[in-house]
Design an enzyme around this catalytic site. Structure first.
Site, PDB file in Angstrom:
ATOM      1  N   CYS A 171       5.900   3.903  16.179  1.00 57.64           N
ATOM      2  CA  CYS A 171       7.029   4.903  16.810  1.00 57.64           C
ATOM      3  C   CYS A 171       8.292   4.802  16.172  1.00 57.64           C
ATOM      4  O   CYS A 171       9.039   3.681  16.479  1.00 57.64           O
ATOM      5  CB  CYS A 171       6.956   4.829  18.164  1.00 57.64           C
TER       6      CYS A 171
ATOM      7  N   HIS B 183      -3.109  -6.796   2.915  1.00 54.60           N
ATOM      8  CA  HIS B 183      -2.806  -7.414   4.507  1.00 54.60           C
ATOM      9  C   HIS B 183      -3.630  -6.550   5.393  1.00 54.60           C
ATOM     10  O   HIS B 183      -3.839  -7.160   6.600  1.00 54.60           O
ATOM     11  CB  HIS B 183      -1.551  -7.391   4.797  1.00 54.60           C
TER      12      HIS B 183
ATOM     13  N   GLY C 168       0.784  -1.006  -0.197  1.00 51.87           N
ATOM     14  CA  GLY C 168       0.080  -0.081  -0.184  1.00 51.87           C
ATOM     15  C   GLY C 168       0.828   1.339   0.106  1.00 51.87           C
ATOM     16  O   GLY C 168       0.607   2.201  -0.738  1.00 51.87           O
TER      17      GLY C 168
HETATM   18  C1  LIG Z   1      -1.232   0.133   6.591  1.00 55.37           C
HETATM   19  C2  LIG Z   1      -1.547   1.253   5.764  1.00 55.37           C
HETATM   20  C3  LIG Z   1      -0.706   1.742   4.953  1.00 55.37           C
HETATM   21  C4  LIG Z   1       0.569   0.958   4.493  1.00 55.37           C
HETATM   22  O1  LIG Z   1       0.218   0.048   3.692  1.00 55.37           O
HETATM   23  P1  LIG Z   1       1.323  -1.243   3.487  1.00 55.37           P
HETATM   24  O2  LIG Z   1       0.574  -2.251   2.665  1.00 55.37           O
HETATM   25  O3  LIG Z   1       1.587  -1.938   4.728  1.00 55.37           O
HETATM   26  O4  LIG Z   1       2.400  -0.721   3.004  1.00 55.37           O
HETATM   27  C5  LIG Z   1      -0.878   3.129   4.322  1.00 55.37           C
HETATM   28  N1  LIG Z   1      -1.909   3.732   4.830  1.00 55.37           N
HETATM   29  C6  LIG Z   1      -2.998   3.317   5.613  1.00 55.37           C
HETATM   30  C7  LIG Z   1      -4.053   4.173   5.759  1.00 55.37           C
HETATM   31  C8  LIG Z   1      -2.672   1.925   6.271  1.00 55.37           C
HETATM   32  O5  LIG Z   1      -3.357   1.630   7.362  1.00 55.37           O
END
Ligand SMILES: *Cc1c(COP(=O)(O)O)cnc(C)c1O
Length: 391
Positions: free
Chosen positions: A324, A200, A71
């Site tokens: 953090c 995920h 993400g």
């Molecule tokens: C978890 C999350 C991300 C990052 O996604 P990943 O797949 O872990 O890199 C970005 N933005 C929000 C709002 C998230 O909850």
């Protein structure tokens, strides 16, 4: 004793059916989907089908879905891709409550000479559309506002913002990573031009996500190389991950009509129990416009980090909401933007429910939480001062 997992906003357990869908692509179906023989075509077909599933879950067309390695990658691509594609424009608008995937990309853009406007939010975490209207400049290339906040769960009504950008012909990106699979998301109803999602967070595997790019949106390629993802994100596809993501998403979409109210009820019950049984607490985030699984509470007079350690020792997994990264006790930028005093921001904890949680988990949590908060307050000089002042 089983662990009590209340950190589904950080990641969710892989759905067994998603794992089952992935296994063939980690074993026999290893072929490169870009090759020109039968077994490779079968992998290609599975990826195409996954693309159609992801597209239909958000009301997009398959050729508007681009698979990514996370993400965060999708967020980075949206911002950097639009800025690279529009070199004459130097201005980005975002909110002050973004995930680090957007926030730190904006900081990096600033270092490269771009201007970034960070829109303020109100006490519930909402952006005011008037602030967006006033921030627009002739050289604004992009607006990026998070759909549902990962820390406090506030759901932003995006249409009030996209109405403005559409009228001004400015691309709008949203980080919908907490939203997809949990609340209805439709790119056309929302009026967004780009949208990031991540497997995920809805029962899929780690390390795979997608960026929706509305046809015609100017976005430069992320990675150069082969022709994968229509030449915009090269690299041999993560077939297992992509298929696992699509399987998890199609399951979660099917379950949403009953899971959404069920998980929302757990959320509301926990909020009611904490606020009635523990004094000096504050619910953070919008009281009603919030993610089904999100409970974010500030416990006055204590540190969220200390409370987390107490809960961890009793087998409960929760979070302070913001990872953090520096190791220092910095208050969450989201809670600070919402105007919380430092001490209240540091006393915040996020509990996030998912499909694995049940009503029994609330009783288990409360049995740990009430004595832990009492014990920490008994050791807190801030609490002593408060008691002394009120006698
Ligand atoms: C978890 C999350 C991300 C990052 O996604 P990943 O797949 O872990 O890199 C970005 N933005 C929000 C709002 C998230 O909850």
């Amino acid at each position: 004793m089983d662990t009590l997992y209340l950190d589904n906003a950080a990641t969710t357990p892989l759905h067994p059916k998603a794992l089952a869908a992935m296994m063939p692509f980690l074993e026999g179906k290893f072929h490169n989907p870009n090759s020109v023989y039968g077994p490779a075509r079968a992998v290609r077909q599975a990826i195409d089908e996954a693309r159609a599933v992801v597209a239909s879950a958000i009301g997009a067309r398959p050729d508007e879905i681009f698979f990514t390695g996370s993400g965060t990658e999708a967020d980075n691509w949206a911002l950097n891709g639009v800025m690279t594609a529009s070199p004459e424009k130097r201005h980005v608008i975002t909110s002050s409550v973004e995930h680090h995937g957007v926030l730190y990309t904006c900081r990096a853009l600033e270092k490269r000479g771009y201007d970034v406007t960070y829109l303020p939010v109100d006490a519930d975490g909402l952006v005011n559309p008037d602030d967006l209207r006033e921030a627009l400049r002739p050289d604004t290339a992009l607006v990026s506002v998070i759909m549902a906040n990962n820390e406090v769960g506030t759901i932003q009504p995006l249409t009030a913002l996209t109405e403005i950008t559409r009228r001004n012909n400015i691309p709008f990106h949203t980080d919908a990573i907490q939203a997809v699979g949990h609340i209805p998301v439709d790119v056309n109803a929302l009026g967004v031009d780009m949208l990031a999602l991540s497997a995920h967070k809805f029962g899929g595997p780690n390390g795979v996500g997608a960026l929706y790019i509305r046809k015609g949106t100017p976005v430069s390629p992320l990675i150069y190389g082969g022709a994968q993802e229509r030449g915009r994100r090269a690299g041999t596809e993560n077939a297992a991950g992509i298929v696992g993501m699509a399987e998890a998403l199609s399951l979660t979409m099917k379950e949403m009509p009953h899971e959404n109210p069920r998980v929302s009820a757990l959320r509301d019950k926990l909020i009611a129990q904490i606020t009635s049984k523990i004094p000096h607490v504050k619910l953070n985030g919008h009281p009603t416009q919030r993610l089904p699984g999100n409970v974010n509470i500030s416990f006055k007079f204590i540190e969220g980090e200390s409370l987390l350690l107490h809960l961890d020792m009793q087998g409960c997994c929760a979070s302070t909401g913001s990872a953090c990264s520096s190791g220092a006790l910095e208050p969450s930028h989201v809670l600070m933007a919402m105007g919380l005093p430092h001490a209240m921001a540091n006393g915040a904890i996020r509990f996030s429910f998912g499909c694995g949680n049940t009503d029994a988990d609330i009783g288990r949590l409360m049995a740990m939480l009430v004595p832990s908060v009492e014990r920490l307050r008994a050791m807190s000089p801030l609490y002593d001062d408060y008691i002394a002042a009120s006698i």
